[in-house]
Design an enzyme around this catalytic site. Structure first.
Site, short mmCIF file in Angstrom:
data_model
loop_
_atom_site.label_atom_id
_atom_site.label_comp_id
_atom_site.label_asym_id
_atom_site.label_seq_id
_atom_site.Cartn_x
_atom_site.Cartn_y
_atom_site.Cartn_z
N VAL A 241 0.85 -1.20 0.00
CA VAL A 241 0.00 0.00 0.00
C VAL A 241 0.88 1.24 0.00
O VAL A 241 1.78 1.37 0.84
CB VAL A 241 -0.89 0.08 1.26
CG1 VAL A 241 -1.90 1.20 1.13
CG2 VAL A 241 -1.59 -1.22 1.53
N GLY B 169 3.68 6.55 -18.18
CA GLY B 169 4.07 5.35 -17.44
C GLY B 169 3.29 5.17 -16.15
O GLY B 169 3.63 4.30 -15.34
N GLU C 64 -1.53 1.38 -16.67
CA GLU C 64 -1.31 0.12 -17.39
C GLU C 64 -1.99 0.21 -18.75
O GLU C 64 -2.88 1.05 -18.96
CB GLU C 64 -1.97 -1.04 -16.64
CG GLU C 64 -1.57 -1.18 -15.20
CD GLU C 64 -0.31 -1.99 -15.03
OE1 GLU C 64 -0.02 -2.82 -15.91
OE2 GLU C 64 0.39 -1.76 -14.03
N LYS D 4 -6.27 -1.64 -1.57
CA LYS D 4 -5.41 -0.94 -0.61
C LYS D 4 -6.20 -0.54 0.64
O LYS D 4 -5.69 -0.63 1.75
CB LYS D 4 -4.80 0.29 -1.27
CG LYS D 4 -3.79 -0.10 -2.36
CD LYS D 4 -3.41 1.11 -3.18
CE LYS D 4 -2.36 0.77 -4.22
NZ LYS D 4 -2.18 1.87 -5.19
#
Ligand SMILES: NC(=O)c1ccc[n+]([C@@H]2O[C@H](COP(=O)([O-])OP(=O)(O)OC[C@H]3O[C@@H](n4cnc5c(N)ncnc54)[C@H](OP(=O)(O)O)[C@@H]3O)[C@@H](O)[C@H]2O)c1
Length: 430
Positions: free
Chosen positions: A135, A189, A192, A207
């Protein structure tokens, strides 16, 4: 420096995070070993593809594609898992624990879904599972809860915990469409190729499950957390939000109530003077309230190979020290099974609605009646833009705190009203 035998480490994964972990262990070995009080030796590295080009140089004989080369090697005392995904990594971690190895992992999916069971198994085997990196990347969160805040009853945790959505929402606040903002996040970047986990709020829910479980020592499961992604947010909402004195953020929030906790992830309007409103770009921030300490804000890089490796290697040094001393330096967890998560409908919150209506008399009265019948008190009711080409107008309504179920019902009932074209947006107000 100690003269005891080295501590052998097996590394699972040599990608973005793993290569930074290996790099730090190989290039900064003496310093790490001095801090740990024992020599740290990277013994084997598990990957999928031996022929892949790597960003760091690792001796060929360290690499293996056989998990047993790490999990069944009795000389390896610590397994670092930085590969990701549920299976086979959950099984690998379990095998490591059952073989009496300590584990360090950055795997939020495994820790969110199976963390309490793995921690129980580890306690039974007298080994430890460290997961600081799961996390908030490099931000010290787990150790903060586990050590520095352990005198507190944690009352609430609110966080901007997904860098991709924060970057995307930030770009949208500057005028980008969501599609463009996601593309920019991919090019930078941060996102995804398939951004569903981030945009849909799944990553933030994993998380929050971990943070909630640690904060309250209860089992908060990801599927118990109310989750909404940012897909419904439109550029115009940022303009209206600013006019009303708010920013829009994907918020992960959990709060203690008598006998139960609230746990939810959704986009929210947050006052511009709240610290979470000022979290920019791919940063993460976690705002904690404890009964003794008051408010604490933790901010930093929530992802990336280097910040995440900082957390992983930090865990390794801490663990190595306690292995060398023959004690567990950290308290183990015990999870109270009796405390559950409150269904979202029973949570009290404020809301913002953006409603496209026919621009004619009687509309406001009809909408006002729906809110009145649902027991929702209106905080502001503003007519924004109007369009002459189709005689429609846009209304923005904000409410006082009400039961989420009533706010949702009001939304559904308004959408059925004859002069309402559409309820274009519904956001909770923090
Ligand atoms: N990247 C971040 O910023 C970040 C931040 C916080 C937490 N994390 C967590 O850290 C973990 C790793 O993330 P990452 O970004 O480093 O991933 P990544 O770049 O995709 O690297 C994954 C690595 O694991 C190896 N691997 C995957 N499946 C495997 C399997 N079944 N058997 C053996 N090796 C396997 C891959 O081997 P090959 O190289 O041979 O394909 C690769 O080296 C994940 O749990 C992620 O959620 C990442």
């Amino acid at each position: 420096m100690s003269t005891t035998r080295p501590l052998n480490v097996g590394l699972i994964g040599l990608g973005t995070v793993g290569s930074q972990v290996a790099e730090r262990m190989l290039s900064w070995g003496p310093q790490l070993s001095r801090r740990a009080g024992v020599e740290l030796c990277l013994k084997r590295v598990l990957v999928r593809d031996l022929t892949k080009r790597r960003s760091i140089e690792v001796a060929a004989d360290l690499l293996t594609t056989d998990p047993s080369a790490i999990l069944d090697d009795r000389s390896i005392e610590v397994v670092i898992e930085v590969a990701g995904g549920d299976e086979p990594m959950r099984s690998y971690i379990e095998r490591a624990i059952l073989a009496g190895k300590h584990v360090i992992t950055a795997n939020k999916v495994v820790m969110a879904k199976h963390g309490p069971e793995l921690l129980d198994q580890a306690a039974g085997k007298n080994v430890d599972v460290y997961f600081e990196a799961a996390v908030g990347g490099g931000i010290p969160l787990i150790s903060t809860f586990r050590m520095d805040l352990q005198a507190n009853k944690i009352e609430r945790v609110s966080a901007v915990i997904n860098g991709t959505t924060n970057y995307v929402l930030g770009r949208m606040a500057s005028g980008s469409t969501m599609t463009d903002a996601i593309r920019e996040a991919q090019e930078a970047g941060y996102a995804e190729a398939d951004p569903t986990d981030d945009i849909g709020g799944f990553d933030a829910a994993y998380k929050l499950a971990i943070l909630g479980s640690i904060a309250y020592e209860i089992k908060v499961r990801p599927d118990e957390i109310y989750r909404e992604g940012i897909e419904g947010v439109e550029p115009v909402d940022f303009r209206y939000a600013r006019e009303l004195g708010f920013a829009i953020k994907l918020i992960a929030h959990t709060q203690r109530h008598p006998g139960r906790v609230e746990a939810r992830v959704h986009p929210a309007m947050i006052p511009l003077d709240h610290p979470l409103a000022r979290v920019e770009g791919a940063e993460n921030a976690v705002f904690v309230e404890g009964d003794l300490v008051g408010q604490v804000l933790l901010v930093g890089q929530g992802a990336g190979g280097r910040p995440t490796a900082s957390a992983v290697v930090g865990d390794l040094i801490d663990l190595a020290r306690s292995i060398r001393r023959g004690v567990q330096s950290r308290p183990s967890f015990s999870f109270d099974d009796r405390i559950g998560v409150i269904p979202i409908g029973e949570v009290k919150t404020r809301a913002y609605y953006r409603i496209r209506v026919d621009d004619r008399a009687g509309v406001l009265a009809a909408i006002g009646q729906v809110f009145a019948e649902e027991g929702v008190s209106i905080s502001s009711f503003i007519q924004k833009d109007a369009w002459s080409h189709d005689q429609t107008a846009e209304l923005v309504v904000t409410t006082h705190p009400s039961l989420d179920a009533s706010l949702q019902r009001a939304r559904e009932r308004m959408a059925q009203l004859e002069p309402v074209r559409t309820v274009s947006s519904f956001l909770r107000v923090f």
